[in-house]
Write a protein that holds these residues in place. Sequence first.
Motif, PDB file in Angstrom:
ATOM      1  N   LEU A   1     -69.635  49.980 -23.984  1.00  0.00           N
ATOM      2  CA  LEU A   1     -68.453  50.290 -22.882  1.00  0.00           C
ATOM      3  C   LEU A   1     -67.784  51.595 -23.246  1.00  0.00           C
ATOM      4  CD1 LEU A   1     -68.224  46.608 -21.313  1.00  0.00           C
ATOM      5  CD2 LEU A   1     -70.394  48.612 -21.447  1.00  0.00           C
ATOM      6  N   ASN A   2     -66.698  51.194 -24.422  1.00  0.00           N
ATOM      7  CA  ASN A   2     -65.880  52.437 -24.740  1.00  0.00           C
ATOM      8  C   ASN A   2     -65.971  52.341 -26.734  1.00  0.00           C
ATOM      9  OD1 ASN A   2     -63.624  53.517 -24.800  1.00  0.00           O
ATOM     10  ND2 ASN A   2     -62.289  52.038 -24.854  1.00  0.00           N
TER      11      ASN A   2
ATOM     12  N   ILE B   1     -49.037  63.791 -28.368  1.00  0.00           N
ATOM     13  CA  ILE B   1     -50.281  62.782 -27.911  1.00  0.00           C
ATOM     14  C   ILE B   1     -50.765  62.477 -26.460  1.00  0.00           C
ATOM     15  CG2 ILE B   1     -49.932  62.038 -30.629  1.00  0.00           C
ATOM     16  CD1 ILE B   1     -49.392  59.197 -28.779  1.00  0.00           C
ATOM     17  N   THR B   2     -52.372  61.391 -26.265  1.00  0.00           N
ATOM     18  CA  THR B   2     -52.469  61.115 -25.147  1.00  0.00           C
ATOM     19  C   THR B   2     -52.850  59.559 -25.587  1.00  0.00           C
ATOM     20  OG1 THR B   2     -54.586  61.558 -25.299  1.00  0.00           O
ATOM     21  CG2 THR B   2     -53.582  63.317 -23.970  1.00  0.00           C
ATOM     22  N   ILE B   3     -52.627  58.866 -24.741  1.00  0.00           N
ATOM     23  CA  ILE B   3     -53.033  57.562 -24.514  1.00  0.00           C
ATOM     24  C   ILE B   3     -53.766  57.296 -23.425  1.00  0.00           C
ATOM     25  CG2 ILE B   3     -52.006  55.054 -24.167  1.00  0.00           C
ATOM     26  CD1 ILE B   3     -51.665  56.319 -26.831  1.00  0.00           C
ATOM     27  N   GLU B   4     -54.859  57.133 -23.421  1.00  0.00           N
ATOM     28  CA  GLU B   4     -56.534  56.943 -22.560  1.00  0.00           C
ATOM     29  C   GLU B   4     -57.831  55.911 -22.549  1.00  0.00           C
ATOM     30  OE1 GLU B   4     -58.927  60.354 -22.673  1.00  0.00           O
ATOM     31  OE2 GLU B   4     -57.682  61.177 -24.701  1.00  0.00           O
ATOM     32  N   PRO B   5     -56.394  54.806 -22.438  1.00  0.00           N
ATOM     33  CA  PRO B   5     -57.962  53.573 -22.804  1.00  0.00           C
ATOM     34  C   PRO B   5     -58.515  53.285 -20.926  1.00  0.00           C
ATOM     35  CG  PRO B   5     -55.061  52.857 -21.235  1.00  0.00           C
ATOM     36  CD  PRO B   5     -55.757  54.652 -22.134  1.00  0.00           C
ATOM     37  N   GLY B   6     -59.675  53.796 -20.972  1.00  0.00           N
ATOM     38  CA  GLY B   6     -60.601  53.223 -20.462  1.00  0.00           C
ATOM     39  C   GLY B   6     -62.498  52.204 -20.527  1.00  0.00           C
ATOM     40  N   VAL B   7     -62.938  51.752 -19.530  1.00  0.00           N
ATOM     41  CA  VAL B   7     -64.204  51.892 -19.962  1.00  0.00           C
ATOM     42  C   VAL B   7     -64.745  52.182 -19.232  1.00  0.00           C
ATOM     43  CG1 VAL B   7     -63.821  50.198 -18.028  1.00  0.00           C
ATOM     44  CG2 VAL B   7     -65.324  49.516 -19.482  1.00  0.00           C
ATOM     45  N   TYR B   8     -66.169  52.448 -19.318  1.00  0.00           N
ATOM     46  CA  TYR B   8     -67.327  52.835 -18.972  1.00  0.00           C
ATOM     47  C   TYR B   8     -68.749  52.241 -19.287  1.00  0.00           C
ATOM     48  CZ  TYR B   8     -63.842  56.501 -21.106  1.00  0.00           C
ATOM     49  OH  TYR B   8     -62.658  56.367 -20.981  1.00  0.00           O
TER      50      TYR B   8
ATOM     51  N   ASP C   1     -72.966  42.306 -12.243  1.00  0.00           N
ATOM     52  CA  ASP C   1     -73.495  43.609 -10.800  1.00  0.00           C
ATOM     53  C   ASP C   1     -72.437  44.085 -10.019  1.00  0.00           C
ATOM     54  OD1 ASP C   1     -75.772  43.578 -11.813  1.00  0.00           O
ATOM     55  OD2 ASP C   1     -76.489  41.952  -9.586  1.00  0.00           O
ATOM     56  N   ARG C   2     -71.082  42.892 -10.086  1.00  0.00           N
ATOM     57  CA  ARG C   2     -70.556  43.747  -9.889  1.00  0.00           C
ATOM     58  C   ARG C   2     -69.837  44.326 -10.246  1.00  0.00           C
ATOM     59  NH1 ARG C   2     -69.896  38.189 -10.668  1.00  0.00           N
ATOM     60  NH2 ARG C   2     -67.505  37.866 -12.183  1.00  0.00           N
ATOM     61  N   TYR C   3     -69.727  45.171 -11.715  1.00  0.00           N
ATOM     62  CA  TYR C   3     -69.016  45.522 -12.560  1.00  0.00           C
ATOM     63  C   TYR C   3     -69.842  46.960 -13.379  1.00  0.00           C
ATOM     64  CZ  TYR C   3     -65.261  41.100 -12.518  1.00  0.00           C
ATOM     65  OH  TYR C   3     -64.315  40.722 -12.541  1.00  0.00           O
ATOM     66  N   CYS C   4     -70.954  46.845 -12.506  1.00  0.00           N
ATOM     67  CA  CYS C   4     -72.198  47.865 -12.866  1.00  0.00           C
ATOM     68  C   CYS C   4     -71.286  49.521 -12.237  1.00  0.00           C
ATOM     69  CB  CYS C   4     -73.332  47.627 -12.864  1.00  0.00           C
ATOM     70  SG  CYS C   4     -73.893  46.032 -14.192  1.00  0.00           S
ATOM     71  N   GLY C   5     -71.626  50.410 -13.291  1.00  0.00           N
ATOM     72  CA  GLY C   5     -71.851  51.567 -12.308  1.00  0.00           C
ATOM     73  C   GLY C   5     -70.344  51.740 -12.635  1.00  0.00           C
ATOM     74  N   MET C   6     -69.136  51.401 -13.252  1.00  0.00           N
ATOM     75  CA  MET C   6     -67.825  51.550 -12.253  1.00  0.00           C
ATOM     76  C   MET C   6     -67.483  52.203 -14.119  1.00  0.00           C
ATOM     77  SD  MET C   6     -64.987  49.067 -11.343  1.00  0.00           S
ATOM     78  CE  MET C   6     -65.697  48.131 -10.691  1.00  0.00           C
ATOM     79  N   GLY C   7     -66.792  52.996 -13.703  1.00  0.00           N
ATOM     80  CA  GLY C   7     -65.796  53.858 -14.606  1.00  0.00           C
ATOM     81  C   GLY C   7     -64.527  54.337 -14.388  1.00  0.00           C
ATOM     82  N   ILE C   8     -63.112  53.536 -15.233  1.00  0.00           N
ATOM     83  CA  ILE C   8     -62.335  53.454 -14.671  1.00  0.00           C
ATOM     84  C   ILE C   8     -61.494  54.221 -16.403  1.00  0.00           C
ATOM     85  CG2 ILE C   8     -59.783  52.577 -14.739  1.00  0.00           C
ATOM     86  CD1 ILE C   8     -61.809  50.671 -13.154  1.00  0.00           C
ATOM     87  N   ARG C   9     -60.837  55.631 -16.309  1.00  0.00           N
ATOM     88  CA  ARG C   9     -59.386  55.991 -17.764  1.00  0.00           C
ATOM     89  C   ARG C   9     -58.364  56.943 -16.754  1.00  0.00           C
ATOM     90  NH1 ARG C   9     -62.624  59.439 -20.205  1.00  0.00           N
ATOM     91  NH2 ARG C   9     -62.858  61.140 -19.221  1.00  0.00           N
ATOM     92  N   ILE C  10     -57.100  55.302 -17.961  1.00  0.00           N
ATOM     93  CA  ILE C  10     -55.617  56.685 -16.817  1.00  0.00           C
ATOM     94  C   ILE C  10     -55.364  57.340 -18.542  1.00  0.00           C
ATOM     95  CG2 ILE C  10     -53.435  55.184 -16.297  1.00  0.00           C
ATOM     96  CD1 ILE C  10     -55.100  52.888 -15.491  1.00  0.00           C
ATOM     97  N   GLU C  11     -54.674  58.211 -18.064  1.00  0.00           N
ATOM     98  CA  GLU C  11     -54.363  58.991 -19.407  1.00  0.00           C
ATOM     99  C   GLU C  11     -53.039  59.613 -19.211  1.00  0.00           C
ATOM    100  OE1 GLU C  11     -56.261  62.598 -22.440  1.00  0.00           O
ATOM    101  OE2 GLU C  11     -57.102  62.327 -20.328  1.00  0.00           O
ATOM    102  N   ASP C  12     -52.321  59.319 -19.720  1.00  0.00           N
ATOM    103  CA  ASP C  12     -51.299  59.958 -19.992  1.00  0.00           C
ATOM    104  C   ASP C  12     -50.960  61.380 -21.267  1.00  0.00           C
ATOM    105  OD1 ASP C  12     -49.978  59.123 -17.371  1.00  0.00           O
ATOM    106  OD2 ASP C  12     -50.164  57.334 -18.782  1.00  0.00           O
ATOM    107  N   GLU C  13     -49.890  61.779 -21.498  1.00  0.00           N
ATOM    108  CA  GLU C  13     -49.452  62.375 -22.006  1.00  0.00           C
ATOM    109  C   GLU C  13     -48.077  62.204 -22.840  1.00  0.00           C
ATOM    110  OE1 GLU C  13     -48.867  66.855 -21.696  1.00  0.00           O
ATOM    111  OE2 GLU C  13     -50.716  66.910 -20.316  1.00  0.00           O
ATOM    112  N   VAL C  14     -47.769  62.014 -24.503  1.00  0.00           N
ATOM    113  CA  VAL C  14     -46.508  61.514 -24.772  1.00  0.00           C
ATOM    114  C   VAL C  14     -46.358  61.820 -25.850  1.00  0.00           C
ATOM    115  CG1 VAL C  14     -45.428  58.910 -25.526  1.00  0.00           C
ATOM    116  CG2 VAL C  14     -47.669  58.915 -24.102  1.00  0.00           C
ATOM    117  N   LEU C  15     -44.737  62.534 -25.844  1.00  0.00           N
ATOM    118  CA  LEU C  15     -43.901  63.119 -26.269  1.00  0.00           C
ATOM    119  C   LEU C  15     -43.128  62.299 -27.324  1.00  0.00           C
ATOM    120  CD1 LEU C  15     -42.900  66.010 -27.586  1.00  0.00           C
ATOM    121  CD2 LEU C  15     -41.037  65.631 -25.987  1.00  0.00           C
TER     122      LEU C  15
END
Length: 515
Positions: free
Chosen positions: A418-419, A449-456, A465-479
């Motif tokens: 899933l990730n 760098i980037t920080i980008e956790p996600g689940v696919y 079933d309620r979670y199937c077909g769901m993709g979420i990622r949140i990505e930020d740039e960090v200095l």
Amino acid sequence: MAARWLRLTSSTFRPLSLSPLSLRLLPSSPSSSSRCFSSSSSSSSHSPHSTPAQEDSSYAPPSSRNLLDHVGQPTSLSHPELMSPADITPGITAQEYIHRRNSLLDQLPPGSVAIVASAPVKMMTDVVPYTFRQDADYLYLTGCIQPGGVALLSHHSGFCMFMPDPDPHEIVWQGQVAGVDAAIDFFKADKAFPLSMMTKLVPEMLKGATGVFHNPKTAATSPYFKLEAFQKALANYQVKDISTYTHKLRWIKSPSEIRLMRESASIACQSLIQTMLHSRTYPDESKLAAKVEFECKMRGAQRMAFNPVVGGGANGSTIHYSRNDKKIREGELVLMDIGCELHGYLSDLTRTWPPSGKFNPYQEELYSLILETNNECVKLCKPGASIREMHNYSVKMLMKGLKELGIIKGEMSSYHQLNPTSIGHYLGMDVHDSALLSTDRPLQPGVIITIEPGVYIPPSCDAPDRYCGMGIRIEDEVLITETGHEVLTASMPKEITHLKTLLNMSSGKPADDVP
């Protein structure tokens, strides 16, 4: 842009110090086969904020008016709105390019020669090229954004540039390109020669070299690669990848580079906000891809950093989805991973949201897990930490959360299905910048760098079933800073309440009324 999780291993000649304002743009001399730089140069007393060129954009000094295209790329004369007289590329001065080359010379073993070729032109059809993008190492060392050149650097020869031979036919079709005069006067080469002289000169320059460093990615299409002297060095195992050194140099950004990356990140954030608002009325992957590219370019970006990922619904579970050809249905999330390029420096961020303006309960609880992981990993960003440490921390957080939601049973193999990505990557002139450097490397101030956790979660899987077909990622740039970190993409909303407020601004419905 989601990072693949890879295990990576981890008395000097100086070019003459030049006044950064000495940008003499002399007409090419057809009879001149090479030039050596003279230390005498003229300086302008005008600041970039008080030149007549800003009062009249068509203004150029009489002696320079016919030379605006001599360099073949923007200069302070042709583009005073972008550049000061000290710049070779917008925001990066001649002195900074000289410092980069000196730093490389300091790192190379004694007796070494570095050869770096420009990127090749890639053709879409027999007469139609793809948009050209310069090789990052060649651009980093020379400032030249044009194809066809080769740079050679050594303690003995200094900084030499081999420039494409002038072709009147090509000039008619493609415009003027930099020649040997521009190489010396503008790019500050110590010596410059037509490319046709490589066969004669490079073997002499390689004679006695203890090692040759080059860029394998651009070598095969460059004329030096077929030279007998180079092939002999290659056969004797004397040729190595110069990226071992250039990636270290590019890893820590200078103040000028950080300014450009802040601006690139700001452009991407503003553009994605406008696209997010647009998604309420036009929930279509292709339209959102077109909207974000339009907004980036309207704000000054030259191009996108990569083809935008616009994954609606189950398409968001494909990590680098690129088709962008589907309508997003009511109630689905859309994952957008985008970035733009500003004068050679890239941005990269991802947000996931419901174009309808409301999350369903299952989307919200999974989104909250990714958001918490993102926020906690950002807090870990500081000098001495490493991407590997943050990755391991994120895996523990996500595994715990996914188990509590019943999405996985707890096995590591289930999690990696899933990730399979890393928590982040280095960012700069390339999306996955300084890729040869290990993610175990302790971070230092100036690294981005980037920080980008996600689940696919694919449509067909063992998850509820309620979670199937769901993709979420949140990505930020960090200095990474001296005291901790700065989130360069902080202006882009990611909290659920903020997303609801933004998405419902045009509906006239208060965010509190949105379930």
